[in-house]
Write a protein that holds these residues in place. Structure first.
Motif, mmCIF file in Angstrom:
data_model
loop_
_atom_site.group_PDB
_atom_site.id
_atom_site.type_symbol
_atom_site.label_atom_id
_atom_site.label_comp_id
_atom_site.label_asym_id
_atom_site.label_seq_id
_atom_site.Cartn_x
_atom_site.Cartn_y
_atom_site.Cartn_z
ATOM 1 N N THR A 37 -14.665 4.510 11.553
ATOM 2 C CA THR A 37 -14.433 3.111 11.900
ATOM 3 C C THR A 37 -13.021 2.947 12.451
ATOM 4 O O THR A 37 -12.048 3.246 11.761
ATOM 5 C CB THR A 37 -14.602 2.217 10.649
ATOM 6 N N ALA A 38 -12.922 2.480 13.666
ATOM 7 C CA ALA A 38 -11.618 2.288 14.297
ATOM 8 C C ALA A 38 -10.972 1.002 13.799
ATOM 9 O O ALA A 38 -11.629 -0.033 13.688
ATOM 10 C CB ALA A 38 -11.769 2.237 15.815
ATOM 11 N N LEU A 39 -9.689 1.096 13.483
ATOM 12 C CA LEU A 39 -8.918 -0.072 13.068
ATOM 13 C C LEU A 39 -8.119 -0.593 14.254
ATOM 14 O O LEU A 39 -7.485 0.186 14.967
ATOM 15 C CB LEU A 39 -7.949 0.296 11.944
ATOM 16 N N ASP A 40 -8.139 -1.901 14.463
ATOM 17 C CA ASP A 40 -7.318 -2.509 15.506
ATOM 18 C C ASP A 40 -5.962 -2.937 14.956
ATOM 19 O O ASP A 40 -4.964 -2.933 15.662
ATOM 20 C CB ASP A 40 -8.034 -3.709 16.134
ATOM 21 N N SER A 41 -5.941 -3.347 13.685
ATOM 22 C CA SER A 41 -4.677 -3.715 13.044
ATOM 23 C C SER A 41 -4.838 -3.590 11.534
ATOM 24 O O SER A 41 -5.947 -3.652 11.010
ATOM 25 C CB SER A 41 -4.255 -5.142 13.416
ATOM 26 N N LEU A 42 -3.706 -3.414 10.868
ATOM 27 C CA LEU A 42 -3.711 -3.290 9.413
ATOM 28 C C LEU A 42 -2.349 -3.686 8.878
ATOM 29 O O LEU A 42 -1.325 -3.215 9.362
ATOM 30 C CB LEU A 42 -4.028 -1.843 9.006
ATOM 31 N N GLU A 43 -2.339 -4.595 7.912
ATOM 32 C CA GLU A 43 -1.095 -4.980 7.253
ATOM 33 C C GLU A 43 -1.373 -5.181 5.777
ATOM 34 O O GLU A 43 -2.350 -5.812 5.392
ATOM 35 C CB GLU A 43 -0.536 -6.282 7.833
ATOM 36 N N VAL A 44 -0.503 -4.614 4.954
ATOM 37 C CA VAL A 44 -0.592 -4.791 3.511
ATOM 38 C C VAL A 44 0.699 -5.465 3.068
ATOM 39 O O VAL A 44 1.789 -4.993 3.383
ATOM 40 C CB VAL A 44 -0.775 -3.448 2.779
ATOM 41 N N ALA A 45 0.576 -6.572 2.358
ATOM 42 C CA ALA A 45 1.739 -7.294 1.832
ATOM 43 C C ALA A 45 1.565 -7.420 0.323
ATOM 44 O O ALA A 45 0.493 -7.801 -0.156
ATOM 45 C CB ALA A 45 1.851 -8.670 2.478
ATOM 46 N N VAL A 46 2.616 -7.088 -0.410
ATOM 47 C CA VAL A 46 2.563 -7.144 -1.868
ATOM 48 C C VAL A 46 3.736 -7.980 -2.352
ATOM 49 O O VAL A 46 4.859 -7.833 -1.863
ATOM 50 C CB VAL A 46 2.626 -5.730 -2.484
ATOM 51 N N GLU A 47 3.467 -8.854 -3.319
ATOM 52 C CA GLU A 47 4.530 -9.647 -3.931
ATOM 53 C C GLU A 47 4.269 -9.728 -5.423
ATOM 54 O O GLU A 47 3.141 -9.542 -5.885
ATOM 55 C CB GLU A 47 4.622 -11.038 -3.314
ATOM 56 N N ALA A 48 5.342 -9.963 -6.176
ATOM 57 C CA ALA A 48 5.209 -10.009 -7.626
ATOM 58 C C ALA A 48 6.108 -11.096 -8.194
ATOM 59 O O ALA A 48 7.123 -11.456 -7.602
ATOM 60 C CB ALA A 48 5.585 -8.662 -8.231
ATOM 61 N N ASP A 49 5.722 -11.590 -9.358
ATOM 62 C CA ASP A 49 6.517 -12.575 -10.089
ATOM 63 C C ASP A 49 7.349 -11.850 -11.130
ATOM 64 O O ASP A 49 6.839 -10.975 -11.846
ATOM 65 C CB ASP A 49 5.608 -13.596 -10.770
ATOM 66 N N TRP A 50 8.615 -12.240 -11.242
ATOM 67 C CA TRP A 50 9.539 -11.605 -12.169
ATOM 68 C C TRP A 50 10.569 -12.637 -12.602
ATOM 69 O O TRP A 50 11.106 -13.364 -11.769
ATOM 70 C CB TRP A 50 10.221 -10.419 -11.477
ATOM 71 N N ASP A 51 10.842 -12.710 -13.872
ATOM 72 C CA ASP A 51 11.888 -13.580 -14.405
ATOM 73 C C ASP A 51 13.033 -12.680 -14.840
ATOM 74 O O ASP A 51 12.931 -11.966 -15.841
ATOM 75 C CB ASP A 51 11.355 -14.395 -15.589
ATOM 76 N N ALA A 52 14.118 -12.682 -14.079
ATOM 77 C CA ALA A 52 15.249 -11.779 -14.328
ATOM 78 C C ALA A 52 15.933 -12.037 -15.665
ATOM 79 O O ALA A 52 16.637 -11.161 -16.178
ATOM 80 C CB ALA A 52 16.264 -11.897 -13.193
ATOM 81 N N ARG A 53 15.719 -13.200 -16.260
ATOM 82 C CA ARG A 53 16.361 -13.484 -17.551
ATOM 83 C C ARG A 53 15.921 -12.505 -18.633
ATOM 84 O O ARG A 53 16.702 -12.162 -19.524
ATOM 85 C CB ARG A 53 16.079 -14.930 -17.980
ATOM 86 N N GLY A 54 14.696 -12.015 -18.569
ATOM 87 C CA GLY A 54 14.230 -11.026 -19.547
ATOM 88 C C GLY A 54 15.023 -9.741 -19.456
ATOM 89 O O GLY A 54 15.446 -9.177 -20.474
ATOM 90 N N THR A 55 15.271 -9.280 -18.244
ATOM 91 C CA THR A 55 16.050 -8.061 -18.032
ATOM 92 C C THR A 55 17.486 -8.240 -18.499
ATOM 93 O O THR A 55 18.118 -7.294 -18.966
ATOM 94 C CB THR A 55 16.028 -7.678 -16.532
ATOM 95 N N LEU A 56 17.999 -9.458 -18.399
ATOM 96 C CA LEU A 56 19.372 -9.743 -18.817
ATOM 97 C C LEU A 56 19.480 -10.128 -20.301
ATOM 98 O O LEU A 56 20.549 -10.540 -20.750
ATOM 99 C CB LEU A 56 19.957 -10.870 -17.953
ATOM 100 N N ALA A 57 18.384 -9.963 -21.050
ATOM 101 C CA ALA A 57 18.370 -10.244 -22.486
ATOM 102 C C ALA A 57 18.866 -11.656 -22.799
ATOM 103 O O ALA A 57 19.665 -11.867 -23.698
ATOM 104 C CB ALA A 57 19.185 -9.202 -23.253
ATOM 105 N N MET A 58 18.378 -12.629 -22.039
ATOM 106 C CA MET A 58 18.834 -14.007 -22.192
ATOM 107 C C MET A 58 17.932 -14.840 -23.094
ATOM 108 O O MET A 58 18.063 -16.055 -23.137
ATOM 109 C CB MET A 58 18.947 -14.661 -20.819
#
Length: 178
Positions: A94-115
């Motif tokens: 199967t020939a592909l004409d275009s392909l894009e993968v986008a990934v995003e995530a939710d993160w609360d930096a306060r957890g990493t900073l032990a807040m």
């Protein structure tokens, strides 16, 4: 590229020697400057001439000059999804004409900073794959391509199903003078 032809001897080896399909992937620290608390690098054993730079995210005091480990995790998902789609499409002819993968995530930096009582780590990941197949590909074939790509993406399925992670910390004590 003929993926089926390329994979045929591999599949045959796995039938005859099933234990050869059991792979241990390894990555290790690249031994960078320990006086720099913001940066590191890792090297995959599968491609030892390659290294990936990483560092702390801007949200926790990083310099913002290299991807953070969360970026690398999301990149692993995007790379796996795209490679899987490309290989499945090639295998199906199967020939592909275009392909894009986008990934995003939710993160609360306060957890990493032990807040406080905030989660440490990503709380949700969204992966959007957009592709166009050649005009001569029927809708059922395109749908089968997407189902197969979702089914066989290693990183996607690892994240979805979870995996047991063992973590060990070994502390080397400095030598004492006698």
């Amino acid at each position: 590229m003929n993926i089926r032809e390329r994979q045929a001897p591999i599949r045959e080896r796995y039938k005859v020697q099933p234990e050869s399909a059991q792979i241990i992937l390894k990555v290790h620290s690249a031994g960078t400057d320990l006086t720099d608390p913001l940066h590191c690098a890792v090297v995959p054993d599968s491609a030892p001439s390659m290294s990936w730079a990483s560092g702390a995210h801007l949200a926790v005091g990083g310099a913002g000059d290299v991807p953070c480990s969360g970026d690398l995790l999301l990149a692993a998902l995007a790379a796996c999804q795209e490679t899987t789609i490309r290989m499945v499409a090639a295998s199906m002819g199967t020939a592909l004409d275009s392909l894009e993968v986008a990934v995003e995530a939710d993160w609360d930096a306060r957890g990493t900073l032990a807040m406080g009582e905030y989660p440490v780590g990503l709380t949700q990941i969204r992966c959007t794959t957009t592709l166009a197949v050649a005009s001569d590909v029927n809708a059922e074939r395109a749908a089968r391509l997407l189902r197969s790509a979702e089914k066989y993406c290693v990183v996607l399925n690892t994240l979805r199903s979870g995996v047991r992670v063992e973590s060990r910390f070994d502390l080397k004590q400095p030598s004492t003078l006698a």
